[in-house]
Design a protein around this motif. Structure first.
Motif, PDB file in Angstrom:
ATOM      1  N   SER A 160       0.839  -1.205   0.000  1.00 14.93           N
ATOM      2  CA  SER A 160       0.000   0.000   0.000  1.00 14.93           C
ATOM      3  C   SER A 160       0.871   1.250   0.000  1.00 14.93           C
ATOM      4  O   SER A 160       1.999   1.255   0.503  1.00 14.93           O
ATOM      5  CB  SER A 160      -0.937   0.020   1.217  1.00 14.93           C
ATOM      6  OG  SER A 160      -0.196   0.103   2.424  1.00 14.93           O
ATOM      7  N   ASN A 161       0.331   2.310  -0.604  1.00 13.36           N
ATOM      8  CA  ASN A 161       0.921   3.646  -0.569  1.00 13.36           C
ATOM      9  C   ASN A 161      -0.237   4.618  -0.389  1.00 13.36           C
ATOM     10  O   ASN A 161      -0.894   4.998  -1.358  1.00 13.36           O
ATOM     11  CB  ASN A 161       1.686   3.938  -1.858  1.00 13.36           C
ATOM     12  CG  ASN A 161       2.436   5.256  -1.800  1.00 13.36           C
ATOM     13  OD1 ASN A 161       1.953   6.245  -1.237  1.00 13.36           O
ATOM     14  ND2 ASN A 161       3.623   5.287  -2.404  1.00 13.36           N
ATOM     15  N   TRP A 191      -2.808  -2.732  -2.889  1.00 11.52           N
ATOM     16  CA  TRP A 191      -2.787  -4.083  -3.470  1.00 11.52           C
ATOM     17  C   TRP A 191      -2.699  -5.043  -2.290  1.00 11.52           C
ATOM     18  O   TRP A 191      -1.649  -5.526  -1.908  1.00 11.52           O
ATOM     19  CB  TRP A 191      -1.592  -4.231  -4.412  1.00 11.52           C
ATOM     20  CG  TRP A 191      -1.495  -5.531  -5.145  1.00 11.52           C
ATOM     21  CD1 TRP A 191      -0.481  -6.447  -5.039  1.00 11.52           C
ATOM     22  CD2 TRP A 191      -2.403  -6.074  -6.101  1.00 11.52           C
ATOM     23  NE1 TRP A 191      -0.701  -7.522  -5.867  1.00 11.52           N
ATOM     24  CE2 TRP A 191      -1.878  -7.320  -6.538  1.00 11.52           C
ATOM     25  CE3 TRP A 191      -3.631  -5.635  -6.626  1.00 11.52           C
ATOM     26  CZ2 TRP A 191      -2.534  -8.113  -7.473  1.00 11.52           C
ATOM     27  CZ3 TRP A 191      -4.270  -6.435  -7.566  1.00 11.52           C
ATOM     28  CH2 TRP A 191      -3.724  -7.641  -7.977  1.00 11.52           C
ATOM     29  N   ARG A 192      -3.878  -5.269  -1.690  1.00 13.19           N
ATOM     30  CA  ARG A 192      -3.941  -6.052  -0.455  1.00 13.19           C
ATOM     31  C   ARG A 192      -4.897  -7.226  -0.664  1.00 13.19           C
ATOM     32  O   ARG A 192      -6.097  -7.033  -0.882  1.00 13.19           O
ATOM     33  CB  ARG A 192      -4.391  -5.166   0.708  1.00 13.19           C
ATOM     34  CG  ARG A 192      -3.464  -3.967   0.896  1.00 13.19           C
ATOM     35  CD  ARG A 192      -3.725  -3.195   2.153  1.00 13.19           C
ATOM     36  NE  ARG A 192      -4.922  -2.374   2.097  1.00 13.19           N
ATOM     37  CZ  ARG A 192      -5.111  -1.282   2.830  1.00 13.19           C
ATOM     38  NH1 ARG A 192      -4.163  -0.888   3.692  1.00 13.19           N
ATOM     39  NH2 ARG A 192      -6.217  -0.587   2.740  1.00 13.19           N
ATOM     40  N   TYR A 208     -10.027 -12.256   0.643  1.00 11.91           N
ATOM     41  CA  TYR A 208     -10.284 -10.862   0.995  1.00 11.91           C
ATOM     42  C   TYR A 208      -9.390  -9.995   0.113  1.00 11.91           C
ATOM     43  O   TYR A 208      -8.238 -10.350  -0.163  1.00 11.91           O
ATOM     44  CB  TYR A 208      -9.958 -10.600   2.464  1.00 11.91           C
ATOM     45  CG  TYR A 208     -10.001  -9.126   2.831  1.00 11.91           C
ATOM     46  CD1 TYR A 208     -11.183  -8.524   3.236  1.00 11.91           C
ATOM     47  CD2 TYR A 208      -8.854  -8.340   2.733  1.00 11.91           C
ATOM     48  CE1 TYR A 208     -11.227  -7.166   3.547  1.00 11.91           C
ATOM     49  CE2 TYR A 208      -8.884  -6.989   3.050  1.00 11.91           C
ATOM     50  CZ  TYR A 208     -10.080  -6.405   3.445  1.00 11.91           C
ATOM     51  OH  TYR A 208     -10.117  -5.071   3.740  1.00 11.91           O
ATOM     52  N   TYR A 209      -9.901  -8.833  -0.334  1.00  7.11           N
ATOM     53  CA  TYR A 209      -9.102  -7.965  -1.194  1.00  7.11           C
ATOM     54  C   TYR A 209      -9.455  -6.503  -0.970  1.00  7.11           C
ATOM     55  O   TYR A 209     -10.556  -6.141  -0.572  1.00  7.11           O
ATOM     56  CB  TYR A 209      -9.300  -8.330  -2.675  1.00  7.11           C
ATOM     57  CG  TYR A 209     -10.741  -8.336  -3.119  1.00  7.11           C
ATOM     58  CD1 TYR A 209     -11.374  -7.188  -3.576  1.00  7.11           C
ATOM     59  CD2 TYR A 209     -11.489  -9.518  -3.059  1.00  7.11           C
ATOM     60  CE1 TYR A 209     -12.692  -7.200  -3.974  1.00  7.11           C
ATOM     61  CE2 TYR A 209     -12.811  -9.543  -3.447  1.00  7.11           C
ATOM     62  CZ  TYR A 209     -13.410  -8.377  -3.907  1.00  7.11           C
ATOM     63  OH  TYR A 209     -14.732  -8.402  -4.286  1.00  7.11           O
ATOM     64  N   ASP A 210      -8.473  -5.648  -1.241  1.00  2.00           N
ATOM     65  CA  ASP A 210      -8.631  -4.190  -1.206  1.00  2.00           C
ATOM     66  C   ASP A 210      -7.698  -3.642  -2.282  1.00  2.00           C
ATOM     67  O   ASP A 210      -6.468  -3.661  -2.121  1.00  2.00           O
ATOM     68  CB  ASP A 210      -8.264  -3.646   0.174  1.00  2.00           C
ATOM     69  CG  ASP A 210      -8.466  -2.134   0.265  1.00  2.00           C
ATOM     70  OD1 ASP A 210      -9.007  -1.533  -0.692  1.00  2.00           O
ATOM     71  OD2 ASP A 210      -8.076  -1.553   1.291  1.00  2.00           O
ATOM     72  N   ILE A 211      -8.273  -3.166  -3.395  1.00  2.00           N
ATOM     73  CA  ILE A 211      -7.482  -2.822  -4.579  1.00  2.00           C
ATOM     74  C   ILE A 211      -7.847  -1.413  -5.052  1.00  2.00           C
ATOM     75  O   ILE A 211      -9.031  -1.084  -5.197  1.00  2.00           O
ATOM     76  CB  ILE A 211      -7.725  -3.833  -5.728  1.00  2.00           C
ATOM     77  CG1 ILE A 211      -7.379  -5.258  -5.270  1.00  2.00           C
ATOM     78  CG2 ILE A 211      -6.923  -3.451  -6.966  1.00  2.00           C
ATOM     79  CD1 ILE A 211      -7.797  -6.334  -6.241  1.00  2.00           C
TER      80      ILE A 211
END
Length: 248
Positions: free
Chosen positions: A107-108, A115-116, A151-154
């Motif tokens: 992450s930034n 991109w998690r 699980y995702y965080d994009i």
């Protein structure tokens, strides 16, 4: 076994007394005499009376009863900077079970680049035909069933909306795998899975210094839900690279 070491220069082997014998060994430029106790040597010849031999024998028996195992990594995930590892077990003739886990937490926040991802799969496969199965139970053609959770965080930057799963998303279906032996201890797996994926996810967008939630949506999809090209490390000494008609 009882041994004594003493500096000595003389014949290679000789009897020291009625219950011991010795042998000369060279370490560097110095010679040493090893003195062995004959009664200890007789006990080591009798495996039933040798505790050390029994331990080794029992350990070999235990290891021989363990199922064939293999470790794997999906190289497509690796290329996408998602480290992952998998474990396979051959539990019966033609039958294998496997599980894998992946995780990436890049992450930034200043640039809103996320991109998690983390999650895993579990599958049961059946090997078709005999092929190399006698020597490598993970080689050849396989069909099976699988279940997965993720699980995702994009988000790709300040000018893009992001998506984040609400808890886990799930998938289940059927799979096909072809495992190509390339070395005595290594295969390359090519696999694809088709099934149903479901779950919920949130859409968000960056405004000022905050990620603002926009909506929550349901995901419902039937089609390809897994694919990969994996490098597989087949463990143990009973596996061989296969050729047509036998092992190599």
């Amino acid at each position: 076994m009882t041994t004594n070491i003493a500096a000595f220069a003389g014949p290679d082997i000789r009897a020291v007394d009625t219950d011991t014998m010795s042998k000369v060994v060279t370490v560097g430029t110095q010679k040493y005499r090893l003195i062995y106790n004959r009664s200890d040597m007789r006990r080591h010849k009798d495996r039933n009376a040798c505790p050390e031999c029994a331990i080794v024998r029992n350990m070999r028996t235990f290891m021989s009863r363990l199922p064939e195992m293999a470790l794997s990594t999906n190289m497509l995930y690796d290329a996408a900077l998602v480290p992952n590892i998998g474990l396979k077990l051959n539990v019966a003739d033609h039958w294998n079970v496997g599980a894998d886990w992946m995780t990436a937490w890049w992450s930034n926040r200043e640039k809103r680049r996320y991109w998690r991802i983390y999650g895993g799969d579990f599958d049961v496969t059946y090997r078709l035909g005999s092929g190399c199965g006698r020597y490598n139970p993970f080689a050849g053609h396989h069909v099976g069933v699988y279940a997965s959770m993720m699980y995702y965080d994009i988000q790709a930057g300040l000018s893009h909306q992001g998506i984040m799963s609400a808890k886990y998303n799930y998938a289940a279906g059927v799979s096909y795998t072809y495992s190509l032996p390339v070395h005595r201890h290594f295969n390359i797996d090519f696999f694809i899975g088709v099934g149903y994926m479901w779950g919920t996810y949130k859409k968000h967008t960056p405004i000022d210094d905050h990620d603002v939630w926009l909506s929550t949506r349901r995901r419902s999809w039937f089609g390809p839900t897994r694919a990969g090209i994996s490098l597989v490390w087949v463990l143990g000494n009973k596996n061989y690279k296969c050729r047509e008609g036998g092992r190599h």
